[in-house]
Write an enzyme that holds these catalytic residues in place. Sequence first.
Site, PDB file in Angstrom:
ATOM      1  N   CYS A   1      19.027  11.265  -8.170  1.00 34.95           N
ATOM      2  CA  CYS A   1      20.228  11.114  -9.006  1.00 34.95           C
ATOM      3  C   CYS A   1      20.973   9.811  -8.685  1.00 34.95           C
ATOM      4  CB  CYS A   1      21.200  12.254  -8.750  1.00 34.95           C
ATOM      5  SG  CYS A   1      20.436  13.863  -8.801  1.00 34.95           S
TER       6      CYS A   1
ATOM      7  N   ARG B   1      16.103   4.853 -10.639  1.00 34.86           N
ATOM      8  CA  ARG B   1      15.931   5.936  -9.671  1.00 34.86           C
ATOM      9  C   ARG B   1      15.246   7.133 -10.313  1.00 34.86           C
ATOM     10  NH1 ARG B   1      19.954   5.348  -5.420  1.00 34.86           N
ATOM     11  NH2 ARG B   1      20.015   7.591  -5.113  1.00 34.86           N
TER      12      ARG B   1
ATOM     13  N   TRP C   1      18.541  13.970 -11.641  1.00 28.88           N
ATOM     14  CA  TRP C   1      17.102  14.217 -11.549  1.00 28.88           C
ATOM     15  C   TRP C   1      16.993  15.673 -11.122  1.00 28.88           C
ATOM     16  CZ3 TRP C   1      12.910  14.904  -8.043  1.00 28.88           C
ATOM     17  CH2 TRP C   1      11.674  14.437  -8.516  1.00 28.88           C
TER      18      TRP C   1
ATOM     19  N   ASN D   1      24.922  13.982  -5.510  1.00 29.45           N
ATOM     20  CA  ASN D   1      23.510  13.692  -5.189  1.00 29.45           C
ATOM     21  C   ASN D   1      23.159  14.504  -3.966  1.00 29.45           C
ATOM     22  OD1 ASN D   1      23.468  11.717  -7.065  1.00 29.45           O
ATOM     23  ND2 ASN D   1      23.147  10.022  -5.624  1.00 29.45           N
ATOM     24  N   GLY D   2      21.946  15.015  -3.908  1.00 34.34           N
ATOM     25  CA  GLY D   2      21.515  15.747  -2.725  1.00 34.34           C
ATOM     26  C   GLY D   2      21.220  17.188  -3.056  1.00 34.34           C
TER      27      GLY D   2
ATOM     28  N   GLU E   1      -7.914   6.697   0.539  1.00 34.33           N
ATOM     29  CA  GLU E   1      -6.633   6.315  -0.055  1.00 34.33           C
ATOM     30  C   GLU E   1      -6.331   4.833   0.208  1.00 34.33           C
ATOM     31  OE1 GLU E   1      -4.657   7.222  -2.165  1.00 34.33           O
ATOM     32  OE2 GLU E   1      -2.657   6.463  -1.736  1.00 34.33           O
TER      33      GLU E   1
ATOM     34  N   LYS F   1      -5.687   2.130  -2.763  1.00 34.33           N
ATOM     35  CA  LYS F   1      -4.476   1.296  -2.837  1.00 34.33           C
ATOM     36  C   LYS F   1      -4.867  -0.163  -3.028  1.00 34.33           C
ATOM     37  CE  LYS F   1      -1.774   3.389  -3.527  1.00 34.33           C
ATOM     38  NZ  LYS F   1      -2.109   4.741  -3.724  1.00 34.33           N
TER      39      LYS F   1
ATOM     40  N   GLU G   1      -6.558  -0.854  -6.603  1.00 29.98           N
ATOM     41  CA  GLU G   1      -5.756  -0.701  -7.820  1.00 29.98           C
ATOM     42  C   GLU G   1      -4.669  -1.767  -7.959  1.00 29.98           C
ATOM     43  OE1 GLU G   1      -3.696   3.069  -8.174  1.00 29.98           O
ATOM     44  OE2 GLU G   1      -3.248   3.078  -6.048  1.00 29.98           O
TER      45      GLU G   1
ATOM     46  N   HIS H   1     -27.136   5.098   6.293  1.00 31.91           N
ATOM     47  CA  HIS H   1     -27.973   5.768   5.284  1.00 31.91           C
ATOM     48  C   HIS H   1     -27.978   4.986   3.975  1.00 31.91           C
ATOM     49  CE1 HIS H   1     -28.609   9.119   7.933  1.00 31.91           C
ATOM     50  NE2 HIS H   1     -27.305   9.118   8.202  1.00 31.91           N
TER      51      HIS H   1
ATOM     52  N   LYS I   1       1.485   5.414 -14.929  1.00 27.97           N
ATOM     53  CA  LYS I   1       2.033   6.240 -13.858  1.00 27.97           C
ATOM     54  C   LYS I   1       1.641   7.700 -14.035  1.00 27.97           C
ATOM     55  CE  LYS I   1       4.434   6.944 -10.175  1.00 27.97           C
ATOM     56  NZ  LYS I   1       3.661   6.659  -8.951  1.00 27.97           N
TER      57      LYS I   1
END
Length: 607
Positions: free
Chosen positions: A2, A27, A75, A101-102, A480, A484, A487, A503, A602
């Site tokens: 938020c 945000r 949010w 917020n929170g 991962e 990263k 991409e 192998h 996204k």
Amino acid sequence: MCGIIGFTGERSAVPILLDGLKRLEYRGYDSAGVAVFNDGKICMSKAAGQLSNLREKIRDSANLTGNSGIGHTRWATHGAPTETNAHPHISNNGKFSIVHNGIIENYESLREELKEKGFDFYSQTDTEVIVHLLEYYYGFNGDFKAAIMKTASRLAGSYALGIICTDAPGKIFAIRESSPLIIGVGAGENYFASDVTALVENTRNVIYLEDGEFAELTPCGVTVYDCIGRKVDKTVTRVAWDVEAAEKGGYEHFMLKEIMEQPRALKSTIEPRVKQGRVEFEGLELDLSRVRKIIITACGSAYYAGCVGRYVIEELCRLPVEVELASELRYRNPIADEHTLLIAISQSGETADTIGAIKECRSRGASVLAIVNVVGSTIAKLADNVIYTWAGPEIAVATTKGYTTQLAVLDLFALYAADELGRIGAERYRQLLGQIMKLPMLVQRALDFSSNIPALAGRYHKNRTVFFIGRNIDCAVGLEGSLKLKEISYLHSEAYPAGELKHGTIALIDPDRLVVALACHEALLDKMTGNIQEVKARGATVLAVAQEGTKKIVAEADDVIFVPRAEPLFIAAVEIVPLQLFAYYIARNNGCDIDKPKNLAKSVTVE
Ligand code: F6R
């Protein structure tokens, strides 16, 4: 998450509040609202969805003309993103209005208590308890400071609050605890906001509030008090950022900002789930004694988080775990029944393939547990149970804090399940929980250790192919790390279990290759040392990642990145940090569009 803005001065408040909210949009939010003090009353406007919806509503409203007020982008966490749940919230007597917020962790008990005292609740939010508490405590003797302090003392969790009251015309109040809030000092006008992004257009002079402090703002002054009501002398700091940079919180890219936010995101994800030394997931209804097999499904980085999760769950719960890409699982007639627990992992909660895999397994009787970041998303709604990652909104297309918070939830879940199934002793449980709780601090240390990464990226950014090798959890982290890199920098990169090299893939190793050797799993250090020697003998350059103090690796590798020592089962969240930064700085060196890599979105809502 938020965004909060507050203003008091001579100018009309609403345009300033709306501009501030616009700057806080990055945000992420799903509803917005403003409240102003006007002619002895609080006048308010709220709208679900984009800020443009709120602007549209305000255009038709004649009474939003005061010179002081508060604004918010929400949010959703508690309650759907509707107009009713949007902030500001207002007290039953119409005197107080607040933005928050929170997360208020004890809101359920406070809500019951206030209902018994006769307060009416109109929203599903945790925030609403705060505004009623203010009304309640203000009713004792009409003392703002006492009412705000008393209210704050009743709240468990995190909050940044902006408050206005009809009995205090031209004044706005702010208080914070574990949630950011900054005061903006102007000429004949003052502000507060969640971050400087919302302020720099009007003033670059700011006061940073500390936890527990609260501030009273008038057009001509700011007074700050500590948590027991004593005045505090605060320093006014000049912000160096220009308006554009501030939109990313001063970082050059959202990705870097989100990498840096990981300690806080992990804290928000882990801490609310630990109560009196035990892992608790609010509302989780899962009969683990019926589960014979777990299938983890997801796409991309979320799948790689699942690959780490398999090691942790199998080790602690001794239950068989399969990890399968959702795009594959959905089309292979999966073997699932009422004894199967499907764990679906998704940051956005909207990934089409993951939704498809959930439906396939659900139709065969599997119970679905979703690990999701976006509240109210499709996957969250489809699942029987949801555990949210509280990473906050992720703007950069390449996930960072989304992935590490998924790891944290998987760690917590593994420990919770092991306990439920009676597969872990009290002492080991206590020790492992302590290690999970240290992750935010360890990730912060991993960030602090990373000062050599820009130089390493400068040395290696021209390599055309990078191999990541590792064993056990190191191998899953390599997947991962490799994603990263490819991409955002478009370098060709592949990740392999180190034992698989000979192998086949070792045929590709020659002096032009960079091999990133992940060697954090100390039990397998000798094996990894052997693999490093293997690739070095064929001319490759080796960049190793190891726990601090691992001398053996220094002797073998060309370069070493150290990470702080951590429990081997949970080290992935720490180990990935330098790999995220390595990818970031390689991409930066190569002039790539880091936040919006080519061809990627996204949220992948189509197959
Ligand atoms: C990579 C990345 C993607 C996502 C994948 C799944 O940085 O972000 O690989 O992890 O598209 O997305 P969610 O988690 O939203 O289901």
